[in-house]
Write a protein that holds these residues in place. Structure first.
Motif, PDB file in Angstrom:
ATOM      1  N   GLU A   1       7.618   0.513  -2.859  1.00  0.00           N
ATOM      2  CA  GLU A   1       6.930  -0.729  -3.220  1.00  0.00           C
ATOM      3  C   GLU A   1       7.934  -1.868  -3.409  1.00  0.00           C
ATOM      4  O   GLU A   1       7.666  -3.011  -3.019  1.00  0.00           O
ATOM      5  N   SER A   2       9.077  -1.549  -4.010  1.00  0.00           N
ATOM      6  CA  SER A   2      10.088  -2.592  -4.231  1.00  0.00           C
ATOM      7  C   SER A   2      10.637  -3.134  -2.918  1.00  0.00           C
ATOM      8  O   SER A   2      11.138  -4.254  -2.868  1.00  0.00           O
TER       9      SER A   2
ATOM     10  N   SER B   1       6.245   9.648  -7.648  1.00  0.00           N
ATOM     11  CA  SER B   1       6.161   8.392  -8.395  1.00  0.00           C
ATOM     12  C   SER B   1       7.422   7.552  -8.196  1.00  0.00           C
ATOM     13  O   SER B   1       7.353   6.346  -7.944  1.00  0.00           O
ATOM     14  N   LYS B   2       8.589   8.198  -8.286  1.00  0.00           N
ATOM     15  CA  LYS B   2       9.850   7.474  -8.095  1.00  0.00           C
ATOM     16  C   LYS B   2       9.970   6.947  -6.662  1.00  0.00           C
ATOM     17  O   LYS B   2      10.423   5.821  -6.433  1.00  0.00           O
TER      18      LYS B   2
ATOM     19  N   TYR C   1      -1.874   5.182  -1.747  1.00  0.00           N
ATOM     20  CA  TYR C   1      -0.723   4.475  -1.227  1.00  0.00           C
ATOM     21  C   TYR C   1      -0.916   4.287   0.270  1.00  0.00           C
ATOM     22  O   TYR C   1      -1.271   5.219   0.991  1.00  0.00           O
TER      23      TYR C   1
ATOM     24  N   THR D   1       7.645   3.936  -6.215  1.00  0.00           N
ATOM     25  CA  THR D   1       8.213   2.758  -6.883  1.00  0.00           C
ATOM     26  C   THR D   1       9.288   2.120  -6.015  1.00  0.00           C
ATOM     27  O   THR D   1       9.342   0.887  -5.868  1.00  0.00           O
TER      28      THR D   1
ATOM     29  N   ASP E   1      -5.225   5.909  -7.610  1.00  0.00           N
ATOM     30  CA  ASP E   1      -4.286   5.132  -6.810  1.00  0.00           C
ATOM     31  C   ASP E   1      -4.114   5.791  -5.451  1.00  0.00           C
ATOM     32  O   ASP E   1      -3.921   7.007  -5.349  1.00  0.00           O
TER      33      ASP E   1
ATOM     34  N   ARG F   1      -0.203  -0.339  -2.882  1.00  0.00           N
ATOM     35  CA  ARG F   1      -1.016   0.489  -3.773  1.00  0.00           C
ATOM     36  C   ARG F   1      -2.443  -0.079  -3.826  1.00  0.00           C
ATOM     37  O   ARG F   1      -2.639  -1.277  -3.992  1.00  0.00           O
TER      38      ARG F   1
END
Length: 251
Positions: A148-149, A141-142, A165, A145, A163, A155
């Motif tokens: 994605e940033s 999850s981290k 990826y 994140t 979900d 997603r």
């Protein structure tokens, strides 16, 4: 030149070389190994400041044990598709991860991105990523994140409302444009500093030059990304057109 995995004695030599601030190439020459082998070994075991020979050796043994035990983990451990060599694939994935880490990605995001890029579908769920990488769902999850940033993954929801990826060709374009936009913000803040410090001061001149440099780079990146975008959608075996020649090509 010796082949196979590094021995514990070789890892101790690497640690001593790092302690003496020797370049990877010099350490590799002393071992009779390719520089890439030493670079990969160091980067996947903590980097040059945190590398420890004994910890690196135990980590390698654990990875080898996991690969040997992989067939007992269930259907997701089926033989690699298209007749691929499983050991060669695993070695390539470690190398790819090392290169991504060298470019600035943290370890788990680099491993996730490698896993997605080497999956033929280019898409996996969080549970499959956690299973394949043998890390916790929280770590996945981290990592997602973070990726994605950076516009490096996308997603999506599948039919089961899970979900998934995704990495695809367009993401490279989006990440490049995002990098150019980040430069635009630096241009703005540099020019703001030049105005605050006074146009006729050395500090202002320095900031203005930085702004002009970054502005040029940002514009060049954006223009090149737009021109090369179609290359990302070229199919296997399809020749791509070369960029138009420039004056420099004829000099």
């Amino acid at each position: 030149m010796p082949g196979g995995r590094l021995t514990q004695q070789e890892r101790q030599q690497i640690a001593l070389g790092l302690a003496d601030s020797l370049p990877y190439a010099e350490i590799a020459r002393a071992l009779g190994r390719p520089t890439s082998t030493v670079t990969r070994e160091v980067m996947r075991n903590g980097g040059p400041t945190a590398y420890r020979a004994d910890l690196a050796h135990r980590a390698t043994e654990r990875r080898a044990h996991r690969r040997r035990a992989a067939p007992s983990r269930g259907p997701e451990s089926a033989p690699p598709a298209h007749g691929r060599d499983a050991e060669a694939v695993a070695e390539y994935e470690e190398t790819f991860t090392t290169v991504l880490m060298g470019s600035g990605l943290p370890k788990i995001p680099a491993r996730v991105l490698t896993c997605l890029f080497t999956a033929d579908s280019g898409t996996l769920t969080a549970s499959l990523l956690a299973q394949r990488l043998q890390v916790s769902p929280a770590s996945i999850s981290k990592a997602i994140t973070f990726l994605e940033s950076q516009s490096l993954v996308r997603r999506e929801r599948d039919e089961g409302r899970r979900d998934r990826y995704v990495v695809d060709n367009e993401l490279f374009y989006q990440a490049t444009i995002a990098s150019a936009r980040a430069n635009d913000e630096l241009v703005k803040i540099a020019r703001r500093g030049a105005a605050v410090l006074g146009r006729d001061t050395p500090a202002a001149a320095r900031l203005e030059n930085v702004a002009r440099f970054l502005d040029f780079i940002s514009e060049s990146i954006t223009r090149a990304a737009e021109q090369a975008r179609e290359v990302l959608h070229t199919g296997p075996g399809t020749p791509s057109e070369d960029p138009a020649p420039t004056d420099a090509d004829h000099r």
